[in-house]
Design a protein around this motif. Sequence first.
Motif, PDB file in Angstrom:
ATOM      1  N   THR A  59      82.081  18.625 -26.071  1.00  0.00           N
ATOM      2  CA  THR A  59      82.607  19.757 -25.302  1.00  0.00           C
ATOM      3  C   THR A  59      82.162  21.072 -25.915  1.00  0.00           C
ATOM      4  N   ALA A  60      82.226  21.163 -27.235  1.00  0.00           N
ATOM      5  CA  ALA A  60      81.797  22.385 -27.909  1.00  0.00           C
ATOM      6  C   ALA A  60      80.313  22.650 -27.670  1.00  0.00           C
ATOM      7  N   ALA A  61      79.502  21.599 -27.736  1.00  0.00           N
ATOM      8  CA  ALA A  61      78.064  21.756 -27.489  1.00  0.00           C
ATOM      9  C   ALA A  61      77.811  22.208 -26.052  1.00  0.00           C
ATOM     10  N   MET A  62      78.541  21.603 -25.113  1.00  0.00           N
ATOM     11  CA  MET A  62      78.383  21.989 -23.711  1.00  0.00           C
ATOM     12  C   MET A  62      78.719  23.460 -23.505  1.00  0.00           C
ATOM     13  N   LEU A  63      79.841  23.906 -24.074  1.00  0.00           N
ATOM     14  CA  LEU A  63      80.253  25.302 -23.900  1.00  0.00           C
ATOM     15  C   LEU A  63      79.277  26.267 -24.569  1.00  0.00           C
ATOM     16  N   MET A  64      78.795  25.909 -25.741  1.00  0.00           N
ATOM     17  CA  MET A  64      77.852  26.771 -26.451  1.00  0.00           C
ATOM     18  C   MET A  64      76.610  27.037 -25.603  1.00  0.00           C
ATOM     19  N   VAL A 298      70.537  25.603  -9.373  1.00  0.00           N
ATOM     20  CA  VAL A 298      70.934  24.606  -8.378  1.00  0.00           C
ATOM     21  C   VAL A 298      70.602  23.201  -8.876  1.00  0.00           C
ATOM     22  N   ALA A 299      69.419  23.043  -9.450  1.00  0.00           N
ATOM     23  CA  ALA A 299      69.025  21.734  -9.972  1.00  0.00           C
ATOM     24  C   ALA A 299      69.949  21.299 -11.109  1.00  0.00           C
ATOM     25  N   LEU A 300      70.322  22.247 -11.963  1.00  0.00           N
ATOM     26  CA  LEU A 300      71.202  21.943 -13.080  1.00  0.00           C
ATOM     27  C   LEU A 300      72.578  21.491 -12.580  1.00  0.00           C
ATOM     28  N   LEU A 301      73.139  22.216 -11.610  1.00  0.00           N
ATOM     29  CA  LEU A 301      74.450  21.866 -11.074  1.00  0.00           C
ATOM     30  C   LEU A 301      74.399  20.536 -10.331  1.00  0.00           C
ATOM     31  N   ALA A 302      73.299  20.307  -9.603  1.00  0.00           N
ATOM     32  CA  ALA A 302      73.147  19.031  -8.899  1.00  0.00           C
ATOM     33  C   ALA A 302      73.075  17.869  -9.891  1.00  0.00           C
ATOM     34  N   ALA A 303      72.346  18.065 -10.972  1.00  0.00           N
ATOM     35  CA  ALA A 303      72.237  17.019 -11.996  1.00  0.00           C
ATOM     36  C   ALA A 303      73.587  16.749 -12.649  1.00  0.00           C
ATOM     37  N   MET A 304      74.404  17.814 -12.803  1.00  0.00           N
ATOM     38  CA  MET A 304      75.745  17.636 -13.352  1.00  0.00           C
ATOM     39  C   MET A 304      76.592  16.775 -12.426  1.00  0.00           C
ATOM     40  N   ILE A 305      76.557  17.097 -11.127  1.00  0.00           N
ATOM     41  CA  ILE A 305      77.372  16.370 -10.158  1.00  0.00           C
ATOM     42  C   ILE A 305      76.925  14.919 -10.041  1.00  0.00           C
ATOM     43  N   MET A 306      75.602  14.705 -10.051  1.00  0.00           N
ATOM     44  CA  MET A 306      75.060  13.347  -9.925  1.00  0.00           C
ATOM     45  C   MET A 306      75.082  12.574 -11.242  1.00  0.00           C
ATOM     46  N   GLU A 307      75.411  13.286 -12.337  1.00  0.00           N
ATOM     47  CA  GLU A 307      75.521  12.660 -13.658  1.00  0.00           C
ATOM     48  C   GLU A 307      74.224  11.991 -14.098  1.00  0.00           C
ATOM     49  N   LEU A 309      72.323  13.104 -16.527  1.00  0.00           N
ATOM     50  CA  LEU A 309      72.366  13.169 -17.982  1.00  0.00           C
ATOM     51  C   LEU A 309      73.729  13.709 -18.388  1.00  0.00           C
ATOM     52  N   PRO A 310      74.140  13.488 -19.638  1.00  0.00           N
ATOM     53  CA  PRO A 310      75.389  14.110 -20.102  1.00  0.00           C
ATOM     54  C   PRO A 310      75.323  15.637 -19.949  1.00  0.00           C
ATOM     55  N   ILE A 311      76.445  16.244 -19.612  1.00  0.00           N
ATOM     56  CA  ILE A 311      76.468  17.684 -19.351  1.00  0.00           C
ATOM     57  C   ILE A 311      75.981  18.501 -20.554  1.00  0.00           C
ATOM     58  N   PRO A 312      76.378  18.179 -21.797  1.00  0.00           N
ATOM     59  CA  PRO A 312      75.842  18.961 -22.929  1.00  0.00           C
ATOM     60  C   PRO A 312      74.317  18.931 -22.985  1.00  0.00           C
ATOM     61  N   LEU A 314      72.243  18.500 -20.440  1.00  0.00           N
ATOM     62  CA  LEU A 314      71.726  19.303 -19.325  1.00  0.00           C
ATOM     63  C   LEU A 314      71.734  20.786 -19.659  1.00  0.00           C
ATOM     64  N   PHE A 315      72.827  21.273 -20.220  1.00  0.00           N
ATOM     65  CA  PHE A 315      72.900  22.693 -20.553  1.00  0.00           C
ATOM     66  C   PHE A 315      71.975  23.042 -21.717  1.00  0.00           C
ATOM     67  N   LEU A 316      71.811  22.131 -22.647  1.00  0.00           N
ATOM     68  CA  LEU A 316      70.884  22.372 -23.751  1.00  0.00           C
ATOM     69  C   LEU A 316      69.462  22.536 -23.215  1.00  0.00           C
ATOM     70  N   LEU A 317      69.047  21.619 -22.336  1.00  0.00           N
ATOM     71  CA  LEU A 317      67.708  21.708 -21.748  1.00  0.00           C
ATOM     72  C   LEU A 317      67.585  22.946 -20.864  1.00  0.00           C
ATOM     73  N   GLY A 318      68.629  23.222 -20.073  1.00  0.00           N
ATOM     74  CA  GLY A 318      68.592  24.377 -19.187  1.00  0.00           C
ATOM     75  C   GLY A 318      68.495  25.682 -19.941  1.00  0.00           C
TER      76      GLY A 318
END
Length: 487
Positions: A59-64, A298-307, A309-312, A314-318
Amino acid sequence: MLTILGFVMIATFLVLIMMKKMSPIASLVLIPALFCVLVGKGAHLGDYVIEGVGNLAPTAAMLMFAIVYFGVMIDVGLFDPIVRGILRFCKADPLRIVVGTAVLAAIVSLDGDGSTTFMITVSAMYPLYKRLKMSLVVMTGVAATANGVMNTLPWGGPTARAATALKVDAADIFVPMIPALGVGLLFVFVLAYVLGRRERKRLGVLTLDDVLGTETATESETETVLVTSGGGAGNGTEKSLTGGTGTGADAEPAKADGDDRKDGTDGNDGDDDGFQGLDPDRVTLRPKLYWFNAGLTVALLAAMIMEYLPIPVLFLLGAALALTVNFPNMADQKARVAAHAENVLNVAGMVFAAAVFTGVLTGTGMVKHMADWLVGAIPEGMGPHMGIVTGLLSLPLTYFMSNDGFYFGVLPVLAEAGSAHGVSSLEIARASLVGQALHMSSPLVPAVYVLVGMAKVEFGDHTRFTVKWAALTSLVVLGAGVVFGII
């Protein structure tokens, strides 16, 4: 004994932060450490903390990295059109601004991530609240409550947890709840309207010229924060906080003399362009990359919804891709990271501090004893009404516990008790979603620290103002569920 100590620990934490005797980070660390010693398990404190940190590290990694990503998107101007649209609707009318806050938070909440919602909402609305000297806890309270109702989306987390814990389909939980949740969201908009009227009464209706003209009159400012019941004007306690970034108008309410405007309109739409929430000439803007950034988001949010990759991850790559494409120069990348470092440090620090609190609560067994006591206190005659009981219990339990603890630890027990009286697991699962409006302001929710941190609001002030409205919203959802026969 563990039950009593658990409730005392939580009460001590809330009292100290609301009275501003300790900072949230200090209280999240020191209070559970003290109570861990009191229950005779001080020797295991290290194990509890390490386990808690391990659980919250993703969670911390995702938020960062979410803060860095959306911070960069704000810097490059991705959300400027949204801000301009909100400004055109809100003008300088406090009522419209508060309602606009609720609408924006609800729309952005469709992505299912609270921290994202709060970052976008605060970035768009904060300049308006500061310039008009509006109460910032109104903004945080409305945004958190709207997001709490929308957090029940199947990809938002609670619904998926309930479905997993009770082995039922998420769609069977969520779809029948739509009417009740719709009533809850409508109530949030009505609440925003009421709070907006109070802010309008306190401040008056300003024109854009009023705001822009007085904005340059002073370099120092204070922000009035309403923390009394309802945030009403004239009869509550007002607390003055040092203002954050930007400049604002004097705290004197606008005079209505000679002003024939009604309902917040100023009769001059051409002035909208002069009232910018974000600097339209900032050097970080990348207009030529607008559609790339929009597509990436949009691609990032779609990937989050479709799961995918793990959300952390996805945000790290984004974040890495957004920085590289928008700011190819190394010095510019460092500058952007440094610009958002304060928010990253505050939020990450709060998450890891919360890991101590949750680690001790869980490791010592306090949270289990508290849940068992609450479930055991249910009168036998309430068995056929376990759906309503579950909805009522979801308010305090999801506020004082993590969603994982409630849905995987308590909900199965409630469902078993309900099944003994002919109440289906689906009804129990639906009722368990009721408390989410209140849950989003829990001190155990990392996203709320993004909200109060970016809005420069004390967590205690936010709690005092928001809890009553969020609890009322949850009760409205529960009532609607009963009326519609869903619960």
